[in-house]
Design a protein around this motif. Structure first.
Motif, PDB file in Angstrom:
ATOM      1  N   ALA A  62       0.432   4.361  11.446  1.00  0.00           N
ATOM      2  CA  ALA A  62      -0.938   4.797  11.179  1.00  0.00           C
ATOM      3  C   ALA A  62      -1.876   3.600  11.237  1.00  0.00           C
ATOM      4  N   SER A  63      -3.113   3.844  11.657  1.00  0.00           N
ATOM      5  CA  SER A  63      -4.154   2.817  11.616  1.00  0.00           C
ATOM      6  C   SER A  63      -4.719   2.729  10.206  1.00  0.00           C
ATOM      7  N   LEU A  64      -4.861   1.519   9.704  1.00  0.00           N
ATOM      8  CA  LEU A  64      -5.269   1.306   8.313  1.00  0.00           C
ATOM      9  C   LEU A  64      -6.678   0.755   8.181  1.00  0.00           C
ATOM     10  N   ASN A  65      -7.434   0.701   9.279  1.00  0.00           N
ATOM     11  CA  ASN A  65      -8.723   0.012   9.194  1.00  0.00           C
ATOM     12  C   ASN A  65      -9.730   0.724   8.306  1.00  0.00           C
ATOM     13  N   GLY A  66      -9.689   2.060   8.242  1.00  0.00           N
ATOM     14  CA  GLY A  66     -10.609   2.757   7.346  1.00  0.00           C
ATOM     15  C   GLY A  66     -10.390   2.364   5.902  1.00  0.00           C
ATOM     16  N   MET A  67      -9.142   2.402   5.467  1.00  0.00           N
ATOM     17  CA  MET A  67      -8.803   2.049   4.088  1.00  0.00           C
ATOM     18  C   MET A  67      -9.069   0.575   3.796  1.00  0.00           C
ATOM     19  N   LEU A  68      -8.645  -0.310   4.691  1.00  0.00           N
ATOM     20  CA  LEU A  68      -8.758  -1.741   4.403  1.00  0.00           C
ATOM     21  C   LEU A  68     -10.190  -2.240   4.548  1.00  0.00           C
ATOM     22  N   GLU A  69     -10.981  -1.599   5.402  1.00  0.00           N
ATOM     23  CA  GLU A  69     -12.395  -1.967   5.481  1.00  0.00           C
ATOM     24  C   GLU A  69     -13.097  -1.651   4.158  1.00  0.00           C
ATOM     25  N   GLU A  70     -12.768  -0.509   3.571  1.00  0.00           N
ATOM     26  CA  GLU A  70     -13.343  -0.173   2.267  1.00  0.00           C
ATOM     27  C   GLU A  70     -12.852  -1.136   1.194  1.00  0.00           C
ATOM     28  N   ALA A  71     -11.575  -1.521   1.285  1.00  0.00           N
ATOM     29  CA  ALA A  71     -11.039  -2.480   0.315  1.00  0.00           C
ATOM     30  C   ALA A  71     -11.787  -3.807   0.396  1.00  0.00           C
TER      31      ALA A  71
ATOM     32  N   ARG B  89      -7.570   6.021  -3.017  1.00  0.00           N
ATOM     33  CA  ARG B  89      -8.462   7.082  -2.559  1.00  0.00           C
ATOM     34  C   ARG B  89      -8.102   7.554  -1.161  1.00  0.00           C
ATOM     35  N   HIS B  90      -7.235   6.818  -0.488  1.00  0.00           N
ATOM     36  CA  HIS B  90      -6.863   7.127   0.893  1.00  0.00           C
ATOM     37  C   HIS B  90      -5.420   7.615   0.954  1.00  0.00           C
ATOM     38  N   PRO B  91      -5.122   8.556   1.837  1.00  0.00           N
ATOM     39  CA  PRO B  91      -3.730   9.029   1.963  1.00  0.00           C
ATOM     40  C   PRO B  91      -2.752   7.891   2.244  1.00  0.00           C
TER      41      PRO B  91
ATOM     42  N   THR C  77       0.794  -1.232   0.000  1.00  0.00           N
ATOM     43  CA  THR C  77       0.000   0.000   0.000  1.00  0.00           C
ATOM     44  C   THR C  77       0.825   1.280   0.000  1.00  0.00           C
ATOM     45  N   GLY C  78       2.147   1.172   0.018  1.00  0.00           N
ATOM     46  CA  GLY C  78       2.973   2.380  -0.041  1.00  0.00           C
ATOM     47  C   GLY C  78       4.440   2.053   0.133  1.00  0.00           C
ATOM     48  N   SER C  79       5.248   3.088   0.265  1.00  0.00           N
ATOM     49  CA  SER C  79       6.697   2.916   0.341  1.00  0.00           C
ATOM     50  C   SER C  79       7.090   2.161   1.603  1.00  0.00           C
ATOM     51  N   ILE C  80       8.130   1.358   1.499  1.00  0.00           N
ATOM     52  CA  ILE C  80       8.528   0.488   2.603  1.00  0.00           C
ATOM     53  C   ILE C  80       9.760   1.030   3.318  1.00  0.00           C
TER      54      ILE C  80
END
Length: 334
Positions: free
Chosen positions: A196-205, A289-291, A168-171
């Motif tokens: 960062a908490s990722l539940n908003g993004m991953l729940e939508e995924a 769609r998520h930062p 989901t982004g740079s490592i």
């Protein structure tokens, strides 16, 4: 297993794997079951997932976060990548005599803010104070409970040849941020932890994408170790494309200076996702769609379902097998 515990046993690599397999799983459960980020219990609906974690990061304040924010985000992420909606957390504090109250207030406030952002409730806690010199300022233990998304949770047994591997982004951002904060090697960078908490993004995924096979939170041992574990647990072969793995120039520069590989550095705000090739474009659209997922990238493919190996196709066109992190890299990064 003979000898004594070393710092390398806490790095998430080969020694950590052996410690878990040979001591903890031998005593507490089956050593043949795949190890996930949370334990899913078969109960009447809703099924629950539970995870526990301890946070001993050094230093407790670092660029982009602190031990409090990390403790909430890390626990939330372990639940969501297991296909569970994070609901409740408990937290236990071990605090050293002489620890500044102002620092404690900052840490606890950051926990409250991250919990509110993640829409989880901290429902129980405990505090112990130990003599000066008995711990390094403050340690935090958490337990997280979540409800399984019954109709949209990951199905790792469905992995097949051609599936896409996405990060989901740079490592390596968190690992380099911690190194910078320690000031031990004279390293100076502007890299912030990706904590960062990722539940908003991953729940939508999960809600908008079919055929998500598995998700992982590549913390200790980094991207490579997490994928090696997936390959071995589910008997799949994955090939990564080194040129496609996103690494910030500052992180790459620090790694070259220190002789490290970004693929083994810890991350605290990234997810690995394996998804059916037909859903790749849809998943990337949702993530971006998520930062936290703006730089989501396909970094490899499942190329077989028998050998259980992780391969890296290098920038020179050659291929090499990747293994778990071996030995001590960065102790106490989470």
């Amino acid at each position: 297993m003979n000898g004594r515990i070393t710092l390398a046993h806490g790095d998430g690599g080969e020694l950590s794997h052996r410690l878990i397999q040979e001591i903890f799983l031998t005593a507490f459960g089956s050593s043949s079951a795949p190890l996930m980020d949370a334990s899913i219990q078969s109960m009447s609906a809703p099924r629950l997932a539970m995870t526990t974690d301890s946070f001993v990061v050094k230093p407790i304040f670092f660029p982009g976060g602190n031990i409090g924010k990390l403790s909430i985000a890390g626990t939330v992420n372990d639940l969501i990548v297991s296909g569970a909606k994070p609901l409740y957390l408990t937290c236990g504090f071990i605090i050293e005599e002489g620890f500044p109250l102002q620092d404690l207030k900052i840490i606890v406030q950051s926990m409250a803010e991250e919990a509110a952002k993640s829409q989880v409730s901290i429902i129980a806690g405990d505090t112990k104070v130990v003599e000066r010199g008995s711990c390094d300022g403050i340690f935090i233990n958490t337990t997280g409970i979540g409800a399984i998304y019954e109709h949209q949770h990951p199905m790792p047994d469905g992995m097949k040849e051609g599936d896409s591997v996405i990060v989901t982004g740079s490592i390596g951002d968190h690992g380099v941020a911690i190194l910078t904060a320690r000031n031990e090697l004279g390293l100076r960078t502007e890299v912030l932890s990706d904590c960062a908490s990722l539940n908003g993004m991953l729940e939508e995924a999960l809600g908008n994408t079919k055929n998500i096979r598995i998700m992982r939170d590549p913390t200790r041992g980094g991207l490579a170790t997490s994928l090696v574990e997936i390959c071995e647990d589910f008997k799949v072969t994955i090939e990564l494309d080194e040129e496609q793995i996103p690494v910030r120039p500052e992180v790459q520069g620090a790694c070259e200076l220190l002789g490290l590989e970004p693929i083994y550095l810890a991350n605290e705000g990234k997810a690995l996702i394996i998804v059916g090739k037909e859903e790749e474009a849809k998943l990337l659209e949702v993530l971006r769609r998520h930062p936290e997922g703006a730089n989501a990238t396909v970094i490899g493919r499942v190329t077989g379902t028998q050998k259980g190996q992780l391969q890296l196709r290098t920038v020179f066109g050659s291929s090499r097998r990747l293994n778990r992190l071996s030995g001590m890299l960065l102790p106490r990064i989470c």
